[in-house]
Design an enzyme around this catalytic site. Structure first.
Site, PDB file in Angstrom:
ATOM      1  N   LYS A   1      49.344  -4.906  58.186  1.00 47.35           N
ATOM      2  CA  LYS A   1      50.625  -5.710  58.200  1.00 47.35           C
ATOM      3  C   LYS A   1      50.668  -6.988  57.860  1.00 47.35           C
ATOM      4  O   LYS A   1      51.520  -7.512  57.345  1.00 47.35           O
ATOM      5  CB  LYS A   1      51.270  -5.190  59.657  1.00 47.35           C
ATOM      6  CG  LYS A   1      51.589  -3.827  59.895  1.00 47.35           C
ATOM      7  CD  LYS A   1      52.158  -3.630  61.049  1.00 47.35           C
ATOM      8  CE  LYS A   1      52.393  -2.035  61.278  1.00 47.35           C
ATOM      9  NZ  LYS A   1      51.320  -1.317  61.148  1.00 47.35           N
TER      10      LYS A   1
HETATM   11  C1  LIG Z   1      51.317   0.240  61.050  1.00 45.65           C
HETATM   12  C2  LIG Z   1      49.870   0.867  60.576  1.00 45.65           C
HETATM   13  C3  LIG Z   1      49.997   2.266  59.952  1.00 45.65           C
HETATM   14  C4  LIG Z   1      51.260   2.788  59.474  1.00 45.65           C
HETATM   15  O1  LIG Z   1      51.886   2.143  58.414  1.00 45.65           O
HETATM   16  P1  LIG Z   1      53.548   2.564  58.080  1.00 45.65           P
HETATM   17  O2  LIG Z   1      53.965   1.434  57.125  1.00 45.65           O
HETATM   18  O3  LIG Z   1      53.987   2.661  59.487  1.00 45.65           O
HETATM   19  O4  LIG Z   1      53.288   3.877  57.521  1.00 45.65           O
HETATM   20  C5  LIG Z   1      48.682   2.646  59.550  1.00 45.65           C
HETATM   21  N1  LIG Z   1      47.465   1.906  59.951  1.00 45.65           N
HETATM   22  C6  LIG Z   1      47.639   0.849  60.487  1.00 45.65           C
HETATM   23  C7  LIG Z   1      46.151   0.201  61.012  1.00 45.65           C
HETATM   24  C8  LIG Z   1      48.672   0.222  60.898  1.00 45.65           C
HETATM   25  O5  LIG Z   1      48.619  -1.025  61.740  1.00 45.65           O
END
Ligand SMILES: *Cc1c(COP(=O)(O)O)cnc(C)c1O
Length: 469
Positions: free
Chosen positions: A112
């Site tokens: 993120k």
């Molecule tokens: C948020 C997150 C995801 C999922 O991502 P999306 O965009 O919601 O599909 C997968 N792995 C980690 C470690 C995350 O923090």
């Protein structure tokens, strides 16, 4: 560049307004009216360029001239300068044709950061231009709070208050939030549960007078700018592996469908991606959709990959908009049915269209653990449980063996040390720049589970409301 809502009844907006609005006023999500394209020549010209330079070339058309190119380049370089790897999102080879795209070199060790590091800077730039300030409030069970805090720390026009349930996050997660001592960052340890934290945030958004007083905002997962920033690493890795002259496939461990929707954006822009494999844990609403054409919610089960423990994939609405022929009223009807009956379905033809590009895979807890152990043993490489869902999905995907297959690594293994140690017998170490996390000073405020008390705390710290910050 104009943006339209997936539900067809909100104003058409330019980039800056879409950035600040997040959700559209009709409850829909903003998407570009038309996708900009990258020609084969554009892609070839990216070979050998830095991540930041590719990022500027990919994203500039989405800004529609609203931000000067030099200002934008400075923001991009600043955002990706916070990453602990010079390649920003490096590729690591696992076998003959499988690669891992490491998205976890940002400040909080999860993918993120790639979008949020840029989003914080974009917010600040646009707010400064408008002479505005915002107060961002959010609830976290541990993971997303730290990424939001790192995105907003030291931003001139943003104050951020993050609520976490006192004593209910892991120590690493808490310290990643509470050791950020910037004067515009405020951590609240709430005497309550994560649900209590979420209810208080909802309460603050529903209080119109309060919302206006502090100019309340959120950096949530449906913001268009997050998708835009995530398209970049699909383009960069495709170019590194030979695009446009070589096709490839991606495997994306997904919860909210945000990351894999960005891959779809790269397809729409002209990157030669043959297949997108969606990896789910036991919360498999997406895998079931690709099997049946029906989107049906079930209860959320806690798993080893908690950031994918989601049963409503909000970003899927953006793909649905295209599957339903960009008919906003049809999307609105499907989402209404989903809210009232817990389910909606697409036609066989619409499902066939989705399956021409996407396939879904489900990986259970035992499969996740076995994959962490097997990858360590056979590739001398440690994956976190989210990435393990991707690696296991890649192995089972049946993608043309001639194509390079890229698995997205969404978290550093040291973020989930217990599962990794159980699978491999070795506890993964934090990277050097976080090695002193346990010695750093913490700052947080413990508050009771009471809306008025929390609102008073936020108001006092909101510079938008004239508070001292
Ligand atoms: C948020 C997150 C995801 C999922 O991502 P999306 O965009 O919601 O599909 C997968 N792995 C980690 C470690 C995350 O923090």
């Amino acid at each position: 560049m104009r943006y339209i809502s997936t539900r067809g009844a909100a104003p058409v907006l330019g980039f800056e307004d879409v950035l600040l609005a997040g959700l559209a006023r009709d409850g829909g999500l903003y998407v570009p009216e038309t996708w900009p394209t990258l020609s084969p020549e554009d892609l070839r010209a990216m070979r050998g360029l830095s991540y930041s330079e590719i990022a500027v070339r990919v994203m500039l058309p989405f800004l529609g001239g609203s931000i000067a190119e030099d200002d934008f380049r400075a923001m991009v370089e600043d955002a990706y300068g916070t990453f602990g790897h010079r390649a920003v999102t490096p590729l690591v080879q696992l076998d003959r044709r499988t690669w891992v795209l490491e998205l976890f070199h940002g400040p909080t060790l999860a993918f993120k950061d790639v979008a949020l590091q840029l989003l914080g800077r974009l917010f600040d730039h646009v707010l400064a231009k408008r002479g505005e300030r915002v107060t961002i409030v959010g609830a976290t069970s541990g993971d997303t709070g730290s990424a939001a805090i790192e995105a907003c720390r030291d931003r001139e026009n943003v104050d951020i208050v993050i609520l976490h349930p006192k004593g209910r996050t892991s120590e690493v997660q808490r310290r990643q939030m509470t050791t950020v001592l910037s004067s515009n960052v405020h951590n609240v340890a709430l005497e309550g549960t994560f649900d209590d934290c979420q209810d208080l945030v909802k309460g603050m958004f529903n209080d119109t007078a309060f919302r206006d007083r502090v100019n309340l905002s959120a950096v949530n997962s449906i913001n268009w700018a997050r998708i835009m920033a995530q398209i970049v690493y699909y383009v960069a890795s495709a170019v590194a592996l030979g695009a446009p002259d070589r096709k490839l496939a991606f495997v994306v461990p997904t919860g909210n469908f945000g990351n894999v929707y960005a891959a779809y954006g790269a397809v729409r822009m002209g990157v030669p991606i043959e297949r997108l494999v969606v990896g789910s844990n036991s919360n498999d609403i997406l895998a079931r959709f690709f099997e049946s054409g029906a989107m049906t919610a079930r209860d959320v089960m806690p798993t080893l990959s908690p950031s994918m423990d989601i049963q409503i994939s909000s970003n899927f609405e953006r793909l649905l908009f295209d599957l339903l022929g960009r008919d906003g009223a049809a999307v609105e009807a499907a989402m209404r049915r989903f809210r009232s009956e817990g389910s909606f379905a697409v036609t066989d033809a619409q499902l066939a269209e989705a399956l021409a590009l996407f396939s879904g895979h489900r990986v259970d807890e035992a499969g996740t653990m076995a994959t962490i152990a097997d990858t360590a043993r056979t590739c001398a490489y440690t994956v976190d449980p989210h990435t393990a869902v991707g690696v296991a999905s890649a192995a089972a995907s049946g993608v043309d063996p001639a194509l390079p297959l890229v698995v997205l690594a969404t978290a550093h293994p040291a973020k989930f040390p217990d599962a990794v140690e159980k699978a491999t017998g070795r506890r993964p170490a934090l990277p050097p720049r976080l090695a002193d996390l346990y010695e750093r000073e913490e700052r947080l405020t413990v508050l009771p589970n009471d809306l008025a008390t929390v609102q008073a705390f936020v108001t006092e710290r909101s510079r938008a409301a004239g508070g001292r910050a």
